[in-house]
Design a protein around this motif. Structure first.
Motif, PDB file in Angstrom:
ATOM      1  N   THR A  44      41.249  37.817  41.867  1.00 17.52           N
ATOM      2  CA  THR A  44      42.581  38.415  41.762  1.00 17.52           C
ATOM      3  C   THR A  44      43.281  38.458  43.111  1.00 17.52           C
ATOM      4  OG1 THR A  44      41.751  39.813  39.971  1.00 17.52           O
ATOM      5  CG2 THR A  44      43.847  40.435  40.948  1.00 17.52           C
ATOM      6  N   THR A  62      48.570  44.110  40.828  1.00 18.64           N
ATOM      7  CA  THR A  62      47.243  43.589  40.459  1.00 18.64           C
ATOM      8  C   THR A  62      46.508  43.059  41.685  1.00 18.64           C
ATOM      9  OG1 THR A  62      48.302  41.487  39.841  1.00 18.64           O
ATOM     10  CG2 THR A  62      47.839  43.034  38.067  1.00 18.64           C
ATOM     11  N   LEU A 156      41.204  45.859  35.486  1.00 17.41           N
ATOM     12  CA  LEU A 156      42.305  44.994  35.905  1.00 17.41           C
ATOM     13  C   LEU A 156      43.261  44.722  34.743  1.00 17.41           C
ATOM     14  CD1 LEU A 156      43.174  43.538  38.493  1.00 17.41           C
ATOM     15  CD2 LEU A 156      42.053  41.494  37.624  1.00 17.41           C
ATOM     16  N   SER A 160      47.233  45.703  34.674  1.00 20.07           N
ATOM     17  CA  SER A 160      48.231  44.677  34.373  1.00 20.07           C
ATOM     18  C   SER A 160      49.072  45.052  33.162  1.00 20.07           C
ATOM     19  CB  SER A 160      47.529  43.337  34.134  1.00 20.07           C
ATOM     20  OG  SER A 160      48.459  42.339  33.749  1.00 20.07           O
TER      21      SER A 160
END
Length: 332
Positions: A44, A62, A156, A160
């Protein structure tokens, strides 16, 4: 290289000893898969760093979360290396990623103090202590690295989704990727909610209640929410997108053939009444490559939609028909 290998082995032994002392049943006895731990956060963060100067707010947040996941992984491993500690207990070292993330969300992400502290504590706590809870709740299912990767992926995704969906409400998606992302995020949140309800209320896993729950939430929550976000009927959009070109139609037929082949292979293996060998499993690895390569080359956006759809379907099937699927996994 020998020095790194030796230190890695010592680290694994310490962590395995700590897990065993806390009665946390690891999937394997001699490997922790530690290298998987920072994988999600690193991927990421690297994706964010490769973006140009016109990155979006979602990408920024993110990216910050990805950096926080790496810190969380390091703190988790440090915690498990300590002697004479109960791994299941919350520890002060878990506050380190929460403090760092809260500061980054506030100063770099330009979020408010309350939002920054909330996100920092949630991400920092779940990406450290949450990993231990996952291993505790699902004994013999994960290595430490696998549990870390799964937990970090979920964290994550939540960051998001809860960042993207409010923005999509104020700024309707334009590109196909934006529309598909919004659809998949809402549907995966819907599946996660169903999983939470079924875990806390086991009676909901029975056939009538399960399908009533699914259909009721689908038509009262999911479809109205997607209609508001997309400003159009999501089912009609997906159908029109899937059958918009000859390439997508060909891919659907090709994937159907691959699915039939996989079902035939599973049925044949079960009929043999013997556990599959490594060479048998390689057939499915080859099949996965055959499924993904044509989509990556010709229609990556459609592959993105199809992959998310299959993930949702498999999650629902596993939730309701968990025992039969576990029997298939045993033979495979």
């Amino acid at each position: 290289m020998e020095i790194l290998t030796r230190h890695y082995g010592i680290l694994e032994k310490r962590i395995l000893s700590s897990l065993a002392a806390s009665n946390l049943r690891h999937r394997t006895k001699d490997s922790t898969g530690l290298w998987l731990g920072p994988l999600i956060g690193t991927s990421t963060l690297m994706t964010f760093l490769k973006e140009d100067s016109s990155y979006s707010e979602i990408c920024l947040l993110t990216g910050i979360a990805g950096g926080g996941l790496i810190i969380s992984c390091i703190c988790l491993y440090i915690r498990l290396m300590m002697k004479n500690v109960a791994a299941k207990d919350f520890h002060v070292v878990y506050f380190v990623p929460a403090i760092i993330l809260s500061t980054l969300f506030l100063l770099v992400g330009n979020k408010g103090l309350l939002v920054s502290v909330t996100w920092g504590i949630v991400v920092g706590s779940f990406s450290t202590w949450g990993v231990i809870q996952l291993i505790s709740s699902c004994p013999n299912c994960f290595t430490l690295g696998e549990a870390t990767a799964v937990t970090h992926s979920l964290v994550l995704f939540l960051v998001s989704a809860f960042t993207n969906l409010p923005l999509r409400y104020h700024l309707p998606p334009i590109h196909d990727n934006d529309i598909i992302t919004a659809i998949l995020q809402v549907i995966i949140l819907y599946v996660i909610l169903i999983c939470c309800l079924c875990v806390n209320l086991p009676k909901l896993r029975q056939l009538p209640q399960f399908f009533l729950l699914m259909i009721g939430m689908l038509f009262t929550i999911v479809i109205p929410a997607l209609y508001i976000i997309l400003d159009q009927n999501p089912f009609f959009w997906v159908l029109s997108f899937a059958f918009s070109t000859y390439i997508t139609i060909f891919l659907l037929l090709y994937w159907a053939v691959c699915l039939l082949f996989a079902l035939f292979a599973v049925k044949y293996q079960i009929s043999q009444k013997s556990k599959a060998t490594t060479s048998n499993r390689k057939i499915f690895h080859v099949l996965v490559v055959m499924v993904y390569i044509p989509g990556l080359i010709s229609q990556p956006t459609f592959l993105y939609l199809a992959s998310g759809t299959v993930l949702v379907l498999f999650s629902i099937i596993e939730l309701h028909f968990g025992c039969p699927l576990k029997a298939w996994v045993y033979y495979l």
